[in-house]
Scaffold this motif. Structure first.
Motif, short mmCIF file in Angstrom:
data_model
loop_
_atom_site.label_atom_id
_atom_site.label_comp_id
_atom_site.label_asym_id
_atom_site.label_seq_id
_atom_site.Cartn_x
_atom_site.Cartn_y
_atom_site.Cartn_z
N ILE A 189 0.83 -1.20 0.00
CA ILE A 189 0.00 0.00 0.00
C ILE A 189 0.86 1.25 0.00
N ALA A 190 1.96 1.25 0.74
CA ALA A 190 2.83 2.42 0.78
C ALA A 190 3.38 2.73 -0.60
N LEU A 191 3.62 1.71 -1.40
CA LEU A 191 4.16 1.93 -2.73
C LEU A 191 3.13 2.48 -3.71
N TYR A 192 1.86 2.16 -3.50
CA TYR A 192 0.84 2.50 -4.49
C TYR A 192 -0.18 3.53 -4.05
N ARG A 193 -0.31 3.78 -2.77
CA ARG A 193 -1.34 4.71 -2.29
C ARG A 193 -1.16 6.07 -2.95
N MET A 234 -3.06 -10.15 -3.04
CA MET A 234 -4.40 -10.10 -3.62
C MET A 234 -5.32 -9.15 -2.85
N THR A 235 -5.21 -9.15 -1.53
CA THR A 235 -6.02 -8.25 -0.73
C THR A 235 -5.68 -6.80 -1.05
N ALA A 236 -4.40 -6.50 -1.11
CA ALA A 236 -3.97 -5.13 -1.43
C ALA A 236 -4.42 -4.73 -2.83
N LEU A 237 -4.27 -5.63 -3.80
CA LEU A 237 -4.68 -5.30 -5.17
C LEU A 237 -6.16 -4.98 -5.26
N PHE A 287 -8.45 -4.41 -2.88
CA PHE A 287 -9.09 -3.47 -1.95
C PHE A 287 -8.43 -2.11 -1.91
N GLU A 288 -7.28 -1.93 -2.52
CA GLU A 288 -6.62 -0.62 -2.48
C GLU A 288 -6.09 -0.14 -3.82
N ILE A 289 -5.74 -1.02 -4.70
CA ILE A 289 -5.01 -0.59 -5.89
C ILE A 289 -5.87 -0.65 -7.15
N MET A 290 -6.49 -1.79 -7.40
CA MET A 290 -7.24 -1.95 -8.65
C MET A 290 -8.57 -1.21 -8.61
N ASN A 291 -8.95 -0.70 -9.76
CA ASN A 291 -10.25 -0.06 -9.93
C ASN A 291 -11.23 -1.11 -10.45
N VAL A 292 -12.02 -1.65 -9.54
CA VAL A 292 -13.04 -2.64 -9.89
C VAL A 292 -14.32 -2.27 -9.16
N ASP A 293 -15.44 -2.67 -9.72
CA ASP A 293 -16.73 -2.37 -9.12
C ASP A 293 -17.60 -3.62 -9.19
N PRO A 294 -17.81 -4.29 -8.05
CA PRO A 294 -18.61 -5.52 -8.07
C PRO A 294 -20.05 -5.30 -8.53
N LYS A 295 -20.55 -4.08 -8.43
CA LYS A 295 -21.91 -3.78 -8.89
C LYS A 295 -21.95 -3.59 -10.40
#
Length: 144
Positions: free
Chosen positions: A34-38, A87-90, A92-100
């Motif tokens: 997260i520190a690398l990508y936030r 996978m959790t970091a990707l 929940f913090e990095i990837m732009n995805v929308d389950p809806k």
């Protein structure tokens, strides 16, 4: 380039400095990623989780993996367990995805080329809201 990494202190965690590289234990990896990508990307409509929240979610994902493989009666959990923080970091913090809106044209895409680590992906997708967490209990079940 140097990054300040703030992570939750857990009993047994340690940092070892070897040259210019820092090696972190599993619980600290989430904070490192997260520190690398936030700040580079913001989740669409999402909120930023604290490192402690990500650690708790990662622990839940790990429990899911062990439970799924045990209930299925087959599989090797090691690969999935080792990818839980990433996978959790990707997702929940990095990837732009929308389950809806899973067909969203501008969503980020992730290709998992190691099928034997599918349980980690299933767990993360369930907790992200793509399908019910209860469905994790159907891993390798006929008709699932």
């Amino acid at each position: 380039m140097l990054f300040e990494v703030r992570t939750a202190k857990k009993k047994g965690c340690r940092r070892e400095k070897s040259g210019q590289r820092l090696f972190f234990t599993a619980f600290e990896e989430v904070g490192t990623i997260i520190a690398l990508y936030r700040g580079r990307k913001k989740q669409k409509g999402g909120t930023t989780m604290t490192t402690e929240e990500l650690i708790k979610l990662t622990q839940t994902v790990r429990r899911d993996i062990v439970t799924m493989v045990h209930e299925a009666g087959s599989g090797h959990p090691g690969g999935s367990l080792s990818a839980a923080e990433l996978m959790t970091a990707l997702y929940f913090e990095i990837m732009n995805v929308d389950p809806k809106n899973p067909e969203w044209e501008d969503r980020d895409r992730f290709i998992l080329s190691k099928g034997h680590v599918g349980p980690v992906l299933y767990s993360v997708l369930a907790h992200k809201g793509f399908f019910s967490v209860e469905e994790l209990h159907t891993l390798r079940k006929l008709g699932s």
